[in-house]
Design an enzyme around this catalytic site. Sequence first.
Site, PDB file in Angstrom:
ATOM      1  CD  GLU A 211      -7.562  -1.913  -0.454  1.00  0.00           C
ATOM      2  OE1 GLU A 211      -6.726  -2.873   0.399  1.00  0.00           O
ATOM      3  OE2 GLU A 211      -7.873  -0.849  -0.276  1.00  0.00           O
TER       4      GLU A 211
ATOM      5  CD  GLU B 258      -8.813   1.983   2.016  1.00  0.00           C
ATOM      6  OE1 GLU B 258      -9.865   1.404   1.751  1.00  0.00           O
ATOM      7  OE2 GLU B 258      -7.884   0.951   2.445  1.00  0.00           O
TER       8      GLU B 258
ATOM      9  CG  HIS C 108     -10.190  -4.671   0.024  1.00  0.00           C
ATOM     10  ND1 HIS C 108     -10.073  -3.167   0.071  1.00  0.00           N
ATOM     11  CD2 HIS C 108     -11.000  -4.896  -1.116  1.00  0.00           C
ATOM     12  CE1 HIS C 108     -10.951  -2.728  -0.901  1.00  0.00           C
ATOM     13  NE2 HIS C 108     -11.339  -3.806  -1.801  1.00  0.00           N
ATOM     14  CD  GLU C 109      -6.808  -4.397   3.835  1.00  0.00           C
ATOM     15  OE1 GLU C 109      -7.559  -5.496   3.800  1.00  0.00           O
ATOM     16  OE2 GLU C 109      -7.322  -3.359   3.387  1.00  0.00           O
TER      17      GLU C 109
ATOM     18  CG  HIS D  16     -16.622  -5.946   5.319  1.00  0.00           C
ATOM     19  ND1 HIS D  16     -16.196  -5.378   6.440  1.00  0.00           N
ATOM     20  CD2 HIS D  16     -15.466  -5.849   4.693  1.00  0.00           C
ATOM     21  CE1 HIS D  16     -15.089  -4.986   6.320  1.00  0.00           C
ATOM     22  NE2 HIS D  16     -14.546  -5.180   5.249  1.00  0.00           N
ATOM     23  CG  HIS D  17     -16.567 -12.420   5.673  1.00  0.00           C
ATOM     24  ND1 HIS D  17     -16.434 -13.654   5.048  1.00  0.00           N
ATOM     25  CD2 HIS D  17     -17.725 -12.300   6.314  1.00  0.00           C
ATOM     26  CE1 HIS D  17     -17.710 -14.189   5.126  1.00  0.00           C
ATOM     27  NE2 HIS D  17     -18.418 -13.260   5.939  1.00  0.00           N
TER      28      HIS D  17
ATOM     29  CD  GLU E  67      -3.133  -1.205   1.982  1.00  0.00           C
ATOM     30  OE1 GLU E  67      -2.755  -0.599   3.199  1.00  0.00           O
ATOM     31  OE2 GLU E  67      -4.273  -1.389   1.604  1.00  0.00           O
TER      32      GLU E  67
END
Lengths: 715, 715
Positions: free
Chosen positions: B516, B522, B497-498, B427-428, B186
Amino acid sequence: MKQIITLFFLTAFSVSSAQSIKSPDGNLVLTFKLTSDGIPAYKLGYKNYEVVKESRLGLKLKDMYANTGIDKLSPSAENVPSLDKGFVTSKVDSSIVDEIWHPVWGEVSSIRNNYRELAVTLLQPTQNNRQMIIRFRLFNDGLGFRYEFPMQDNLNYFTVADELTQFSLTEDHIAFWIPGDYDTNEYYYTKSTLSKVDATYATKVNEIFSKTIIGKNFVQSPLMMKTSEKLYINIFEAALVDYPAMHLEIDQSNFILTSHLVPDAVGNKAYMQTPCKTPWRTVIVSDKAADILASKTILNLNEPSKIDDTSWIKPMKYVGIWWEMHVGTASWNYANVNNVCLKSTDWKSLKPNGIHGATTERTKRYIDFAAKHGFDGVLVEGWNVGWEDWFGKWKEEVFDFVTPYPDFDVEEISNYAASKNVKMIMHHETSSSVTNYERRMDEAYDFMKKYGYPAVKTGYVARIIPRGEFHDGQWMVQHYVRVAERLAKNKLMLNAHEAVRPTGLHRTYPNWLACESARGNEFNAWSVGNPPEHETILPFTRLMGGPMDYTPGIFQIKMNYYNPDKKEQVHTTLAKQLALYVTLYSPLQMAADIPENYEKHLDAFQFIKDVAVDWDDTKYIEAEPGDFITVARKTKGKNEWFIGAITDENGRTAEIPLNFLDNNKNYTATIYADAKDAHWEKNPMSYEIINKSVTSKDVLKIILAPGGGCAIRIW
Amino acid sequence: MKQIITLFFLTAFSVSSAQSIKSPDGNLVLTFKLTSDGIPAYKLGYKNYEVVKESRLGLKLKDMYANTGIDKLSPSAENVPSLDKGFVTSKVDSSIVDEIWHPVWGEVSSIRNNYRELAVTLLQPTQNNRQMIIRFRLFNDGLGFRYEFPMQDNLNYFTVADELTQFSLTEDHIAFWIPGDYDTNEYYYTKSTLSKVDATYATKVNEIFSKTIIGKNFVQSPLMMKTSEKLYINIFEAALVDYPAMHLEIDQSNFILTSHLVPDAVGNKAYMQTPCKTPWRTVIVSDKAADILASKTILNLNEPSKIDDTSWIKPMKYVGIWWEMHVGTASWNYANVNNVCLKSTDWKSLKPNGIHGATTERTKRYIDFAAKHGFDGVLVEGWNVGWEDWFGKWKEEVFDFVTPYPDFDVEEISNYAASKNVKMIMHHETSSSVTNYERRMDEAYDFMKKYGYPAVKTGYVARIIPRGEFHDGQWMVQHYVRVAERLAKNKLMLNAHEAVRPTGLHRTYPNWLACESARGNEFNAWSVGNPPEHETILPFTRLMGGPMDYTPGIFQIKMNYYNPDKKEQVHTTLAKQLALYVTLYSPLQMAADIPENYEKHLDAFQFIKDVAVDWDDTKYIEAEPGDFITVARKTKGKNEWFIGAITDENGRTAEIPLNFLDNNKNYTATIYADAKDAHWEKNPMSYEIINKSVTSKDVLKIILAPGGGCAIRIW
């Protein structure tokens, strides 16, 4: 009925003021104090002896990222103030508890929980009055204490770097010890003084694959000791949850033991979130060795059962397709290849090696044998795919726990067992690939329920995955409990092998019938094995925390029966193998040998068929760690007793007063004893069976051969 | 139709004999050889350029227990002979493939897979002829190669200590790089020459919590470079499965890049079992930057779809309760306490903080908004208990994924969404407690199916549990794939994500819509954010491996709108935010702002409503990494095109020939452009919308503001 008498002492104390409590019978004295540096300390006396001299308490904390190699920015460990000194006493509470409770199963059916408690609330003024409670419970046979951390603004999440608990001993006691090791407890015991402990020999113990030896002067708990004044002292822990196991570091000049917690993959010991507590540290002491064995302190310190409806929990005797693999006449694996893959191997296309143990046909023979002789269950190892290359590869996708080999018809076997009123016992060797096991657990337990397997034997052979974790670390301790909980949710029972040694949690999870978690009978099949004294030590050490699935009952003592080149043997007589059903308590007992060996000695086998696995009462008649044990137990709900007497490499005469029998009643004693010429090495399978009338006034005198024993049924 | 022309060369070669193949169009030349030490090496040429000079290949092996600190008995790492030298060539196979395949969704609906392949089988005579195959595939735009290890007697299980793959470059190229880091991707990009790379600044990047910086001269792949001869070179990998991610170590004097694999908790890199293969290492090269973006080589190197019935897989546009938490007007957590526990907290008794984002009422408003404006889905973050203390505690039992907060009525919302024909997106957030996620996955996915959630956004914020593992290590790479597989089994879609950056696996798992796995929009809400050039670099780096859920479409550019003290902002104009829906390809696109900001600019919002998420064709019209991108895409199944043009901090005029339109047809172009006075910092929200007639003969000239862009719908 529970009686609690609570006495409150709400007084501000000066830092040197000590607090004392006595055990209910007054023999033990526990004293707590703070040193001038505000370091908490305690000492323990028994009658006119010092058991534990003034010893410090406390925890050392750290930033969880410091020194893990992960984050080079994090502050050093020293920057996190520890829970070790600078305490003042805020509050002291004292109470007495005296109650009776009833275990679901046990050595006895009724247990008295009687102790005096001292709970000291300590504050650290320089750390915003951070609060720690040390709770002491003093029983007639010992002390338990633990650290507690209430929910509070100034202590939320914290990481333990070390525990500073010490047991400062008076002298160079004799100890029965095994090397401190993060991964295995399968050593045989060494008897030596504390100053002579040297665990480095463990690097040469080749019969254990997965070792993580801590160092020369580190030993495991439970630690059994005997002083020059013939005092028996046992140091252990109770209710090991959410924390790593406690090993012990020995200061060999000053005879101070310091707690040594097992680290995790990044070198931290425990991750804590308030409100939380450590396990209980226990010091059980008596001038009678038998009292150590009879102690219920560890159970009493555990939480009551979390299972409401326990009707499905049943002690069991079982046989199994198992020993033949250990002696080499059958294999766990189906084929002799060294590379298989759960996702892609076509199991039906593999060439069977012809000696696969877990076949439909063999299993049905075991079911027949169990049904014929009244055994509750049949265990089958090697039923599921993956055994061809399961060992020593640190392989993650090793077993799926639901795919049988082509020659194991799980449905047919399930129906056959049900038709014979025999239960199948599941086997889940995880190969220590625990992440794999956890993500497959739900499916595996559904499979068990579908095919009628009410119990599972789990195994944790070899190195743990998550890699870097240890069998005795906090993560694995939490795993073993997760398994017990999830099995309980499914109304299934547990027998855990190669797990951390138990600490009384079978009170809280009564579906957790047994563990192995020590060196069991199997070592005799393929290694130097267990010396004759081994089983006279285990109840003073391993079994202090719970039942052991030792798998006794091997009749064919010498392994050259299977292969003339094999030099291994069981290091006991046959009669001692029978006695072990009584001396090594477990609600789950295996008749471990192969049926044909029993069929050759049906007279001796009768004892195994008769022996109970659940008890109303237990009397430890005589015991000396490393030398001998004689114990009598009363079958639950019946006027029937079983006696087991064993000895080490020295023969002896066991004198057994029968004064525990009902007066004015005639009983028959069926005595399975060593024959006169029996000897564990020279003539182990020589035994005799005698029937005689007995009453409570009788004192039996039984000669035990070297490495021998005697098993008696009184009815 | 697939044409394979296979040419076999079964010849024994001397160790210095080289093998060459050319790309189908002849522009690229791949040469393989063994050095005099039997070290495999390759080089790559493009037209008259050297792209990669002679570079070594190979793997270094080790005993998996050596140097792990676990087993002090194990032999040292050097005792395990590596797969690095002493090879001879046993066999060389050559073939050509030319076929067309059709992705389930994509930038184009039809992909040509055309390459020449050279597969070299190497043996190590001193290691019992241990076998390794290096397979090269040469496309018109680049090279892919990997190592393969067939099932064989002399290689079964092995552990990789390092990969020795090198990319020896000709010069000190300009590179667009982010610091090599085992845990996060990131960072925003730095443009510098290779000799000037210095990743140590990363220790001060405070907006990223969980970093594991490798070292000064380590960067991540994908690595985008431009040479002094204006050659564009991209180094990356394809099909990352069962292996750790590849980072790159730079020899800053000789400009040699060496592969650096991410280690596991005990310092090993990869655990391998034959038959196995490494991921493909890719070198994509062209003298046109747009060709890099248009390359399909990474997809072509991936395995075809493992999902047979893909009818349930659907590209989506969604809105969500999400941005308000990033700008601080709502919270993920329900209460403001800092200590909760899944097992024991009574959630109903907590005092709500009054700004919880994920409420039934707010969700229904989003559902209404989505229904009104034609969005497929609504994402809700913070719906499930555990957010009060989820971050930075390395907490294992952090979320259970099935217990909603008291103010989130999952059943009512499920029914409401269904009534409006809107899908709920689950969403988890795992908080990187992956062992927890894996043991709860089955229950969590059953929950999704029960309440009608066809897709899940997963998150891996903070440090991984199993502790000691890294986001980019083999264990986690296997985890991400396990998740995709288990979701596919349940007919559910994934947005991760991540996670590790993608490498084309969405071909094999087309339910894996997006990741992501880079610095998304964000970061602009709460940190220094993303510089204006950021989105002109991402397609040359992160998006080479797959779609990115960048979450564009923020209209309220400056954050002081929410709080006058906030200095943060999105570093683009509003028009550029629209263009990103075309320039940052994803089958899953979020209208990321809060509905009221869209309601204030419904004219601009119309573009987001209209833009497609699945395409028949894509034309990269012009591109320069770090400077600008202009791309046109044709909606799947419609005669409609969308164009996106973006620039960095420099304004420019984008010249866009429309020759991709059908001839002899009149279209309308609706152009959403920066107004004349627009500027990403000074006046970012100033835009204009123009409609005009266009044909294929037109060339649009659009002025892009500094940090600006333009979005066009042609219909």
